[in-house]
Design a protein around this motif. Sequence first.
Motif: not given
Length: 197
Positions: A163-190
């Motif tokens: 998206a070409g967004i340089v603002n840190i807020g949306p980047k952190l939100t997207a990173g934390l959202t994806l990390a949370t989804v991967v965290f729960f998926a990894d925890l489920y399989f573990l």
Amino acid sequence: MKSGKLQLNETILKYLLKLNDVSDIGKADELELVNVQSEIAVNETISFDAVKSLFELARKYVSKDLCLQELVQGSEIVLPQPDIPKRNPDLEARIEKLKAEQESKLYKQMTSNLSKHGANEEKMGSIGTEMRAMNAQLSTVFNFLVTIIAAFAFGYKAVEYSAGIVNIGPKLTAGLTLATVVFFADLYFLVKHDAVS
């Protein structure tokens, strides 16, 4: 079968002496008295039959009030030694062989849980097993953390590049959202993998 005997006591000897002093004793009774005295002369014990004969003679010629327990009081019973037959040598050899086999079985049973190289190697083997298990757990945790960090980094940079967004807020939100989804998926399989094994 041998019968028991009584040890001589003072009362028996006293009545024997009194019977020897009696002058009007009958021939049959005198013969009985001689038999009792000859038995006593051989050893220092007297048979129960001889005590009975002596008791009857003493009541007849010395004292009519004499009781049998007075006559034998203080005497000890001498029991005969049993005749123990010799054991068959073949039986003895077989018994010894069976004892040796039994002891061997017991020894093998006691030492069955020991390894050939001793208890130290067994401890070292268990330490090695524990180390392998710990390494597997550490690699799982490391893999779990790397996956979450990589998911966060992907989400953070994906918003910036797409998206070409340089603002840190949306980047952190997207990173934390994806990390949370991967965290729960990894925890489920573990958890699922640990439950199976």
